[in-house]
Design an enzyme around this catalytic site. Structure first.
Site: not given
Length: 213
Positions: A195, A193, A90
């Site tokens: 994650e 992202h 990001c």
């Protein structure tokens, strides 16, 4: 335990979620790795792989990175001189640019030529861009999940426009073309992202753990 992965702590705010995702990717992918969150220059210089997450404004993140004594110098040495694998996430990807135009003009790391500009989505698309989007690859890359066309989770109002389009590894569409991944030598970055992107995101992290630039 295998290789070491340093997640750089400069106050970006989402460090634990990134670390937990890497721990899971290491466990499920079979690539043993010791994951640490650190702002210790010595630990950064010793790490096998480096990760720079990021949440917030470009200038604030850059200021946070430069304010940590010795961190930027250690990171640049390990990535640019020692050529260790690096992943920006990001705003951590956006900082790779030469310049960011969020709340004025601000200098970035300059590792990949380009600028970070506001999203300018066409009618019917909103900024910030938040949610799941399909990602298409510009060219094969060991870090990218195979096959392409997977959806990943985005949350951003600015995007990286590379000077050389060959550095765009993947793109998405949000009222126009948006670079979703950037690549140059041992440096890789994703606008989304991983994650927060479930199985597809874990695959990206697993690939990064085994990537040999």
């Amino acid at each position: 335990m295998g290789q070491s992965v340093a997640i750089i702590d400069y106050g970006s705010g989402n460090l634990r979620s990134v670390a937990k995702a890497f721990e899971r990717a290491s466990l499920e992918g079979g690539a043993e790795a010791a994951i640490s969150i650190t702002d210790d220059p010595a630990a950064i210089r010793a790490a096998d792989r480096l990760v720079l997450p990021g949440v917030g404004a470009f200038a604030a993140c850059m200021e946070g990175l430069t304010a940590r004594c010795g961190v930027l110098e250690a990171l640049e040495h390990r990535v640019l001189i020692d050529q260790r694998p690096f992943l920006g996430i990001c705003v951590g990807m956006q900082l790779l640019a030469e310049q960011g135009l969020e709340f004025g003009s601000h200098q970035g790391l300059g590792w990949i030529p380009g600028i970070v500009t506001p999203l300018d989505p066409q009618r019917g698309f909103r900024s910030p861009h938040m949610g799941w989007n399909r990602v298409d690859y510009c060219a094969p890359h060991p870090v990218l999940r195979d096959p392409d066309g997977e959806a990943f989770y985005f949350a951003h109002s600015y995007h990286f426009v590379p000077e050389n389009d060959a550095h765009a590894a993947a793109v998405t569409d949000h009222g126009g073309r948006v670079v979703a991944a950037i690549s140059r030598d041992n440096v890789f970055g994703v606008q989304f992202h991983p994650e927060k992107s479930q199985r597809a995101g874990l695959a990206i992290l697993s690939n990064f753990l085994t990537w040999v630039p």
